[in-house]
Design a protein around this motif. Sequence first.
Motif, mmCIF file in Angstrom:
data_model
loop_
_atom_site.group_PDB
_atom_site.id
_atom_site.type_symbol
_atom_site.label_atom_id
_atom_site.label_comp_id
_atom_site.label_asym_id
_atom_site.label_seq_id
_atom_site.Cartn_x
_atom_site.Cartn_y
_atom_site.Cartn_z
ATOM 1 N N SER A 1 12.308 -23.660 -45.082
ATOM 2 C CA SER A 1 12.311 -24.656 -46.164
ATOM 3 C C SER A 1 13.325 -24.353 -47.267
ATOM 4 C CB SER A 1 10.910 -24.769 -46.774
ATOM 5 O OG SER A 1 10.449 -23.500 -47.188
ATOM 6 N N PHE A 2 14.289 -23.435 -47.008
ATOM 7 C CA PHE A 2 15.278 -23.076 -48.026
ATOM 8 C C PHE A 2 16.693 -23.357 -47.514
ATOM 9 C CE2 PHE A 2 11.527 -20.632 -49.009
ATOM 10 C CZ PHE A 2 11.439 -20.748 -50.390
ATOM 11 N N GLY A 3 17.595 -23.636 -48.453
ATOM 12 C CA GLY A 3 18.982 -23.933 -48.115
ATOM 13 C C GLY A 3 19.822 -22.675 -47.939
ATOM 14 N N MET A 4 21.121 -22.876 -47.594
ATOM 15 C CA MET A 4 22.012 -21.741 -47.296
ATOM 16 C C MET A 4 22.175 -20.806 -48.490
ATOM 17 S SD MET A 4 23.182 -21.017 -44.322
ATOM 18 C CE MET A 4 24.478 -19.877 -44.800
ATOM 19 N N GLY A 5 22.226 -21.344 -49.689
ATOM 20 C CA GLY A 5 22.432 -20.493 -50.865
ATOM 21 C C GLY A 5 21.341 -19.443 -50.980
ATOM 22 N N HIS A 6 20.100 -19.867 -50.852
ATOM 23 C CA HIS A 6 18.967 -18.936 -50.952
ATOM 24 C C HIS A 6 18.966 -17.958 -49.779
ATOM 25 C CE1 HIS A 6 14.935 -17.719 -52.336
ATOM 26 N NE2 HIS A 6 14.642 -17.597 -51.046
ATOM 27 N N LEU A 7 19.232 -18.436 -48.586
ATOM 28 C CA LEU A 7 19.242 -17.577 -47.394
ATOM 29 C C LEU A 7 20.318 -16.492 -47.506
ATOM 30 C CD1 LEU A 7 18.842 -20.422 -44.744
ATOM 31 C CD2 LEU A 7 17.109 -18.681 -45.293
ATOM 32 N N GLN A 8 21.488 -16.856 -48.062
ATOM 33 C CA GLN A 8 22.543 -15.864 -48.256
ATOM 34 C C GLN A 8 22.088 -14.762 -49.216
ATOM 35 O OE1 GLN A 8 25.769 -18.986 -48.912
ATOM 36 N NE2 GLN A 8 26.975 -17.279 -48.187
ATOM 37 N N LYS A 9 21.405 -15.167 -50.276
ATOM 38 C CA LYS A 9 20.928 -14.171 -51.247
ATOM 39 C C LYS A 9 19.930 -13.218 -50.599
ATOM 40 C CE LYS A 9 21.598 -17.171 -55.255
ATOM 41 N NZ LYS A 9 20.934 -18.068 -56.225
ATOM 42 N N VAL A 10 19.052 -13.759 -49.777
ATOM 43 C CA VAL A 10 18.069 -12.906 -49.085
ATOM 44 C C VAL A 10 18.787 -11.937 -48.150
ATOM 45 C CG1 VAL A 10 16.157 -12.886 -47.437
ATOM 46 C CG2 VAL A 10 16.217 -14.618 -49.256
ATOM 47 N N LEU A 11 19.659 -12.458 -47.315
ATOM 48 C CA LEU A 11 20.320 -11.637 -46.297
ATOM 49 C C LEU A 11 21.229 -10.570 -46.894
ATOM 50 C CD1 LEU A 11 21.087 -14.472 -43.738
ATOM 51 C CD2 LEU A 11 19.723 -12.433 -43.236
ATOM 52 N N THR A 12 21.887 -10.885 -48.035
ATOM 53 C CA THR A 12 22.811 -9.909 -48.645
ATOM 54 C C THR A 12 22.115 -9.024 -49.679
ATOM 55 O OG1 THR A 12 23.504 -11.576 -50.275
ATOM 56 C CG2 THR A 12 24.847 -11.372 -48.273
ATOM 57 N N GLY A 13 20.786 -9.209 -49.851
ATOM 58 C CA GLY A 13 20.034 -8.354 -50.765
ATOM 59 C C GLY A 13 20.371 -8.587 -52.222
ATOM 60 N N ALA A 14 20.629 -9.825 -52.605
ATOM 61 C CA ALA A 14 21.001 -10.133 -53.989
ATOM 62 C C ALA A 14 19.816 -9.914 -54.933
ATOM 63 C CB ALA A 14 21.483 -11.576 -54.079
ATOM 64 N N GLU A 15 20.134 -9.437 -56.126
ATOM 65 C CA GLU A 15 19.109 -9.325 -57.183
ATOM 66 C C GLU A 15 18.934 -10.732 -57.776
ATOM 67 O OE1 GLU A 15 17.301 -6.730 -58.253
ATOM 68 O OE2 GLU A 15 18.090 -5.532 -56.601
ATOM 69 N N ASP A 16 17.873 -11.416 -57.384
ATOM 70 C CA ASP A 16 17.713 -12.809 -57.787
ATOM 71 C C ASP A 16 16.247 -13.079 -58.109
ATOM 72 O OD1 ASP A 16 18.966 -15.706 -57.701
ATOM 73 O OD2 ASP A 16 17.090 -15.830 -56.551
ATOM 74 N N GLU A 17 16.017 -13.735 -59.247
ATOM 75 C CA GLU A 17 14.653 -13.979 -59.727
ATOM 76 C C GLU A 17 13.844 -14.803 -58.723
ATOM 77 O OE1 GLU A 17 11.336 -13.806 -61.860
ATOM 78 O OE2 GLU A 17 13.166 -12.716 -62.354
ATOM 79 N N ARG A 18 14.454 -15.865 -58.169
ATOM 80 C CA ARG A 18 13.716 -16.740 -57.254
ATOM 81 C C ARG A 18 13.373 -15.997 -55.956
ATOM 82 N NH1 ARG A 18 15.428 -21.825 -53.980
ATOM 83 N NH2 ARG A 18 13.509 -23.035 -53.901
ATOM 84 N N VAL A 19 14.310 -15.169 -55.479
ATOM 85 C CA VAL A 19 14.056 -14.384 -54.270
ATOM 86 C C VAL A 19 12.842 -13.470 -54.487
ATOM 87 C CG1 VAL A 19 14.974 -12.548 -52.779
ATOM 88 C CG2 VAL A 19 16.442 -14.465 -53.444
ATOM 89 N N ARG A 20 12.793 -12.807 -55.657
ATOM 90 C CA ARG A 20 11.667 -11.916 -55.964
ATOM 91 C C ARG A 20 10.370 -12.704 -56.120
ATOM 92 N NH1 ARG A 20 15.325 -9.125 -59.243
ATOM 93 N NH2 ARG A 20 14.567 -10.247 -61.082
ATOM 94 N N GLN A 21 10.486 -13.846 -56.816
ATOM 95 C CA GLN A 21 9.316 -14.698 -57.067
ATOM 96 C C GLN A 21 8.636 -15.130 -55.761
ATOM 97 O OE1 GLN A 21 10.081 -18.545 -59.038
ATOM 98 N NE2 GLN A 21 9.312 -17.602 -60.904
ATOM 99 N N LYS A 22 9.464 -15.449 -54.758
ATOM 100 C CA LYS A 22 8.927 -15.905 -53.471
ATOM 101 C C LYS A 22 8.515 -14.727 -52.577
ATOM 102 C CE LYS A 22 9.699 -20.347 -54.099
ATOM 103 N NZ LYS A 22 8.587 -21.320 -54.142
ATOM 104 N N GLY A 23 8.782 -13.514 -53.023
ATOM 105 C CA GLY A 23 8.447 -12.338 -52.220
ATOM 106 C C GLY A 23 9.405 -12.105 -51.070
#
Length: 595
Positions: free
Chosen positions: A425-447
């Motif tokens: 349910s997420f777009g490429m921008g969010h998936l890239q952040k997850v895969l590259t280990g970005a420090e991102d508030e939304r990534v942390r919020q979603k676990g």
Amino acid sequence: MASAPILDLPAARNALRATFGFDDFRGRQAEVVERTLAGQSSLAVMPTGAGKSLTYQLPAVMLEGTCVVISPLIALMHDQLRSARANGIRAATLTSADADWRETQDAFRAGELDLLYVAPERASQPAFRDFLSSARLALFAIDEAHCVSEWGHDFRPDYRMLRPLMDAFPEVPRLALTATADRQTRPDMLNQLGIPEDGLVLAGFDRPNIRYTIRHRDNPVRQLTTLMAERPGPGIVYAQTRRKVEDLADKLAAATGRQVLPYHAGLDPQTRAANQAAFVASEDMVIVATVAFGMGIDKPDVRFVAHVGVPKSIEAYYQETGRAGRDGDPSAATMFWGAGDFATARMRLAEVDEERRNAERARLDALAALVETPECRRAVLLRHFGEDPPQTCGNCDNCLDAPDVTDATELARKLLSAVYRTGQSFGMGHLQKVLTGAEDERVRQKGHDRLSVYGIVEGEEARLLQPLGRALQARGDLVPTEHGGLALGGSAREILKGEREVAIVVPPKRQRRGRRGGDEANPVGDPLFEALRELRRELAAEAQVPPYVIFHDSTLREMMAARPSTMAEMGQVGGVGGKKLEAYGERFLQEIARH
């Protein structure tokens, strides 16, 4: 009593020189003309720019009676009418836009017309059949004949009503013409129009003068501005929506200083007609349009066609790009695409009737293969139409500047795994952040920072995530969700299981340009050539026709090279037929003598 004229190929060549100013036929024209003169019916599949209209206009001049031409658009009929009359052919149109319809009907009944152009809506009426019975008919010519097939990309129901009309005149041969008919469409067209199977004349689909280029869309205004600088002369830019058409027309005009006008169905009819007329008459204008534009244009000197977004099929792409370079001079077909184009197109498949959905999906997959291929674009295009072309053409972006290809199977498994593990349910921008280990508030919020796929992509692989995402969306292995996310589709599960490999084209670190040596046909800046073009403009203004109706650029180039000094010598120049020699020969001789 005078004997009937001999109607064979030598006679046709004489008529070709006298009427059109050409010494011989091109491609399969001779075969089509010979069949028509012998009273045989044909379906001619010939590429745009191969001279389809000549295959019925020349027999119309030679045969007794009138050739009835069924054509889908009034603008196209009027365009062809101008060109036919300029060559001395007795032609008329019978459309809702013509005020002189009584004079046209009288001329037809009196046997004074070689060509009569009508729309399929009129041709299918019983009253028109009665009208045709009042004079001798030479031929039925069905232009844009793919409109008769439900499998075609431009189906027009009224084309289905043409066979009863033609069956009422069984002795009159039929000539159906199209540039776009794939293997599935051709048998249907033959059947619907009552043409025997052995009447198929397949002239091939290659347009060697067109350079095909396909690029990822990042900044369309900048990309189009560069294209316009490289390709002086008239051009067509196709955009997906009316709003995009207006926006691009304004921005390109401001960025380039050239005349750029919009064309779409939302404009008032007067503005739309004025913009189209300006484009047809121009030698350097660019028109930005929805795909409704161009089918009614017989303009030979379009130097480029650009797509900002993907067309609906390879057939549509071929037809739309085919509006470039109909005069045979070097031209460009450039597409700027984005993954969202395919996402939108695949979502629309749900709205298509179930019986057509598989065929439409196959068309979209074929288009994705053309966009994604590292191989010769022309070869992919021609193979789609059933041809067996060489492996390379030397005139597409991939042949001129071969792209690098990499095995992205492992990276694809990582990306698809991230799609699955984040809930699809997420777009490429969010998936890239997850895969590259970005420090991102939304990534942390979603676990998502606690997932096994968090931070598993780095370095060169990270640069490939965007092009890989585009490729998987184009191929249908990633599909859009209702709320703008991405979900698994197509072959995604086979890729995840290691049952399918994924190779992608590696985007260059900076935009590469293909070589352009020897790409310009016209000797721009040559004083004589420019003088001949200026004279052509003057004569076109006097006659109230576009400049190309007077002479094509290729004819001016031949005049410049041959420098004829007598009317007899001028009559030997290609494209100078008897009527044009009489009308314009002296003026051009005087201009050449001045230089």
